[in-house]
Design a protein around this motif. Structure first.
Motif, PDB file in Angstrom:
ATOM      1  N   ALA A   1       0.835  -1.204   0.000  1.00 11.04           N
ATOM      2  CA  ALA A   1       0.000   0.000   0.000  1.00 11.04           C
ATOM      3  C   ALA A   1       0.866   1.248   0.000  1.00 11.04           C
ATOM      4  CB  ALA A   1      -0.918  -0.009   1.219  1.00 11.04           C
ATOM      5  N   GLU A   2       1.982   1.199   0.744  1.00  6.86           N
ATOM      6  CA  GLU A   2       2.886   2.345   0.810  1.00  6.86           C
ATOM      7  C   GLU A   2       3.495   2.635  -0.558  1.00  6.86           C
ATOM      8  OE1 GLU A   2       2.032   0.884   4.671  1.00  6.86           O
ATOM      9  OE2 GLU A   2       2.908  -0.167   2.973  1.00  6.86           O
ATOM     10  N   PHE A   3       3.882   1.571  -1.267  1.00  5.93           N
ATOM     11  CA  PHE A   3       4.467   1.746  -2.596  1.00  5.93           C
ATOM     12  C   PHE A   3       3.436   2.341  -3.553  1.00  5.93           C
ATOM     13  CE2 PHE A   3       5.263   0.248  -6.920  1.00  5.93           C
ATOM     14  CZ  PHE A   3       6.577   0.663  -7.106  1.00  5.93           C
ATOM     15  N   ALA A   4       2.206   1.831  -3.494  1.00  6.67           N
ATOM     16  CA  ALA A   4       1.164   2.306  -4.402  1.00  6.67           C
ATOM     17  C   ALA A   4       0.826   3.776  -4.152  1.00  6.67           C
ATOM     18  CB  ALA A   4      -0.096   1.450  -4.256  1.00  6.67           C
ATOM     19  N   THR A   5       0.725   4.161  -2.875  1.00 12.10           N
ATOM     20  CA  THR A   5       0.346   5.534  -2.564  1.00 12.10           C
ATOM     21  C   THR A   5       1.489   6.523  -2.812  1.00 12.10           C
ATOM     22  OG1 THR A   5       0.893   5.105  -0.238  1.00 12.10           O
ATOM     23  CG2 THR A   5      -1.420   4.927  -0.878  1.00 12.10           C
ATOM     24  N   SER A   6       2.683   6.017  -3.079  1.00 12.83           N
ATOM     25  CA  SER A   6       3.791   6.924  -3.419  1.00 12.83           C
ATOM     26  C   SER A   6       3.536   7.633  -4.745  1.00 12.83           C
ATOM     27  CB  SER A   6       5.123   6.162  -3.482  1.00 12.83           C
ATOM     28  OG  SER A   6       5.126   5.214  -4.543  1.00 12.83           O
ATOM     29  N   VAL A   7       2.544   7.164  -5.496  1.00  6.58           N
ATOM     30  CA  VAL A   7       2.170   7.835  -6.745  1.00  6.58           C
ATOM     31  C   VAL A   7       1.695   9.261  -6.460  1.00  6.58           C
ATOM     32  CG1 VAL A   7      -0.272   7.162  -6.785  1.00  6.58           C
ATOM     33  CG2 VAL A   7       0.960   7.452  -8.930  1.00  6.58           C
ATOM     34  N   THR A   8       1.258   9.506  -5.213  1.00  5.76           N
ATOM     35  CA  THR A   8       0.832  10.847  -4.803  1.00  5.76           C
ATOM     36  C   THR A   8       1.922  11.879  -5.062  1.00  5.76           C
ATOM     37  OG1 THR A   8      -0.550   9.890  -3.062  1.00  5.76           O
ATOM     38  CG2 THR A   8      -0.016  12.217  -2.860  1.00  5.76           C
ATOM     39  N   TYR A   9       3.184  11.466  -4.895  1.00  5.59           N
ATOM     40  CA  TYR A   9       4.296  12.392  -5.073  1.00  5.59           C
ATOM     41  C   TYR A   9       4.627  12.632  -6.546  1.00  5.59           C
ATOM     42  CZ  TYR A   9       5.109  11.627  -0.091  1.00  5.59           C
ATOM     43  OH  TYR A   9       4.950  11.560   1.263  1.00  5.59           O
ATOM     44  N   LEU A  10       4.241  11.710  -7.404  1.00  2.00           N
ATOM     45  CA  LEU A  10       4.595  11.825  -8.819  1.00  2.00           C
ATOM     46  C   LEU A  10       3.533  12.547  -9.641  1.00  2.00           C
ATOM     47  CD1 LEU A  10       6.081   8.260  -9.522  1.00  2.00           C
ATOM     48  CD2 LEU A  10       7.316  10.380  -9.041  1.00  2.00           C
ATOM     49  N   ILE A  11       2.263  12.419  -9.236  1.00  2.28           N
ATOM     50  CA  ILE A  11       1.168  12.986 -10.033  1.00  2.28           C
ATOM     51  C   ILE A  11       1.314  14.492 -10.269  1.00  2.28           C
ATOM     52  CG2 ILE A  11      -1.320  13.429 -10.097  1.00  2.28           C
ATOM     53  CD1 ILE A  11      -1.698  10.729  -8.676  1.00  2.28           C
ATOM     54  N   PRO A  12       1.589  15.303  -9.221  1.00  2.00           N
ATOM     55  CA  PRO A  12       1.720  16.747  -9.485  1.00  2.00           C
ATOM     56  C   PRO A  12       2.872  17.073 -10.428  1.00  2.00           C
ATOM     57  CG  PRO A  12       1.434  16.332  -7.145  1.00  2.00           C
ATOM     58  CD  PRO A  12       1.692  15.008  -7.786  1.00  2.00           C
ATOM     59  N   VAL A  13       3.946  16.287 -10.336  1.00  3.13           N
ATOM     60  CA  VAL A  13       5.107  16.520 -11.202  1.00  3.13           C
ATOM     61  C   VAL A  13       4.744  16.243 -12.658  1.00  3.13           C
ATOM     62  CG1 VAL A  13       7.485  15.869 -11.716  1.00  3.13           C
ATOM     63  CG2 VAL A  13       6.714  15.990  -9.338  1.00  3.13           C
ATOM     64  N   THR A  14       4.119  15.083 -12.907  1.00  2.00           N
ATOM     65  CA  THR A  14       3.728  14.755 -14.285  1.00  2.00           C
ATOM     66  C   THR A  14       2.650  15.710 -14.787  1.00  2.00           C
ATOM     67  OG1 THR A  14       2.090  13.117 -13.506  1.00  2.00           O
ATOM     68  CG2 THR A  14       4.304  12.310 -14.002  1.00  2.00           C
ATOM     69  N   ALA A  15       1.743  16.152 -13.893  1.00  5.44           N
ATOM     70  CA  ALA A  15       0.699  17.103 -14.293  1.00  5.44           C
ATOM     71  C   ALA A  15       1.317  18.440 -14.689  1.00  5.44           C
ATOM     72  CB  ALA A  15      -0.300  17.301 -13.153  1.00  5.44           C
ATOM     73  N   MET A  16       2.345  18.873 -13.964  1.00  3.12           N
ATOM     74  CA  MET A  16       3.024  20.114 -14.314  1.00  3.12           C
ATOM     75  C   MET A  16       3.680  20.004 -15.685  1.00  3.12           C
ATOM     76  SD  MET A  16       4.659  21.032 -10.574  1.00  3.12           S
ATOM     77  CE  MET A  16       5.834  22.208 -11.239  1.00  3.12           C
ATOM     78  N   ILE A  17       4.280  18.843 -15.945  1.00  2.00           N
ATOM     79  CA  ILE A  17       4.931  18.635 -17.250  1.00  2.00           C
ATOM     80  C   ILE A  17       3.895  18.606 -18.366  1.00  2.00           C
ATOM     81  CG2 ILE A  17       6.291  17.011 -18.628  1.00  2.00           C
ATOM     82  CD1 ILE A  17       7.655  16.153 -16.002  1.00  2.00           C
ATOM     83  N   TRP A  18       2.800  17.841 -18.159  1.00  2.00           N
ATOM     84  CA  TRP A  18       1.734  17.777 -19.161  1.00  2.00           C
ATOM     85  C   TRP A  18       1.133  19.166 -19.405  1.00  2.00           C
ATOM     86  CZ3 TRP A  18       1.895  13.963 -22.197  1.00  2.00           C
ATOM     87  CH2 TRP A  18       2.014  12.636 -21.782  1.00  2.00           C
ATOM     88  N   GLY A  19       0.890  19.908 -18.321  1.00  3.38           N
ATOM     89  CA  GLY A  19       0.309  21.235 -18.456  1.00  3.38           C
ATOM     90  C   GLY A  19       1.215  22.185 -19.226  1.00  3.38           C
ATOM     91  N   TYR A  20       2.507  22.067 -18.984  1.00  2.00           N
ATOM     92  CA  TYR A  20       3.471  22.924 -19.680  1.00  2.00           C
ATOM     93  C   TYR A  20       3.546  22.572 -21.164  1.00  2.00           C
ATOM     94  CZ  TYR A  20       7.977  25.018 -20.948  1.00  2.00           C
ATOM     95  OH  TYR A  20       8.971  25.739 -21.568  1.00  2.00           O
ATOM     96  N   VAL A  21       3.555  21.268 -21.479  1.00  2.00           N
ATOM     97  CA  VAL A  21       3.715  20.807 -22.858  1.00  2.00           C
ATOM     98  C   VAL A  21       2.437  20.993 -23.668  1.00  2.00           C
ATOM     99  CG1 VAL A  21       4.154  18.787 -24.316  1.00  2.00           C
ATOM    100  CG2 VAL A  21       5.545  19.177 -22.273  1.00  2.00           C
TER     101      VAL A  21
END
Length: 298
Positions: free
Chosen positions: A241-261
């Protein structure tokens, strides 16, 4: 390797979801976005639910499922779509990272969960991150600019309520049943919202002639609201569960990249700094103490 590929893939899908919301909310409205994404997600999960039909818990806890469908999908997704009418998709994604913090706060206020000093520190730090995102212009929360930052805070609080309720009342209920029912219930919430706001007329055959609309519905509904949940629970089962919820830290980063591109949204210093502060707050609020360490010292 498969687990890490699933983690990266899930962060890309959920990060891109904020862009899809931005593309959908203008032509079909806030509640039309909720309705179509939930309907598409629910339909894609129906075959999986049918395959698991023999293992469904009886009796089915319909009242609890109704509550979770409203507060884990219908209401927060409406607030997020509403927020993106005023703020960038990347800002909404960073605000969404507050969910673990709001979950802990809701647990303390309404579910008798005791929080340690470290967790309180994480909560305070997380909300300080919001002030940084707002460039310390807190007056915006109390005027017409509440739509945006304020509605994103309400969305994360709604997630927190639904998460604590699910943990307490749906522990024995299958994940596929919870997710599928939640999506169809949320689709009904979206339909009611469309009827009350008079936005039903926005959904027409002409709308579906737009390739970007189709892409957004498939990406947001089938992938972001349907398949992504299966990917998430695969990581819970095969990893932790800890590994799966670590996606919380990646989503804003990928969203920022997608939003910029894709949307040419700026990545400001305040956005990056606010994100880092919120991340630290989430870490403090959710980190488990080391074994052998007494609770009073945390």
């Amino acid at each position: 390797m498969r687990l890490y590929s699933a983690l990266v893939g899930l962060s890309l899908i959920w990060g891109l979801s904020f862009v899809f919301i931005k593309w959908l909310v203008d032509p079909i409205g806030v509640w039309g976005t909720v309705f179509l994404r939930c309907l598409a997600g629910g339909l894609i999960l129906l075959p999986f639910l049918w395959a698991k039909r023999k293992s469904i818990v009886r009796p089915i806890p319909w009242k609890a499922l109704l509550f979770v469908g409203i507060f884990n999908a219908g209401v927060p997704w409406g607030f997020i779509a509403w927020s993106e009418t005023e703020i960038h998709s990347s800002t909404a994604a960073v605000m969404n990272a507050l969910t673990p913090i709001c979950t802990g706060l809701v647990g303390f206020l309404f579910f008798s969960i005791v929080l340690k000093r470290r967790q309180w520190g994480g909560i305070v730090l997380g909300f300080f991150g919001i002030l940084v995102l707002m460039e310390f212009n807190i007056v915006e929360l109390f005027n017409e600019s509440f739509i945006g930052i304020g509605t994103m805070i309400l969305a994360t609080i709604s997630y927190g309520v639904a998460s604590q309720f699910t943990k307490r009342h749906l522990q024995e209920t299958g994940v596929i049943l919870i997710t599928t029912c939640s999506l169809f219930i949320a689709a009904f919430v979206g339909l009611i919202g469309m009827l009350f706001t008079g936005s039903v007329s926005r959904i027409s055959w002409d709308l579906f002639s737009e390739p970007l609309v189709w892409l957004s519905i498939i990406g947001l509904g089938c992938f972001g609201s349907g398949i992504a949940h299966l990917l998430f629970y695969y990581m819970v089962k095969s990893g932790s569960a800890e590994f799966a919820t670590s996606v919380t830290y990646l989503i804003p980063v990928t969203a920022m990249i997608w939003g910029y591109v894709l949307l040419e949204e700026p990545i400001t210093n305040y956005l990056v700094l606010g994100l880092l502060i919120i991340f630290i707050g989430v870490y403090l609020a959710t980190r488990k103490p080391r074994k052998g360490k007494i609770a009073s010292s945390v």
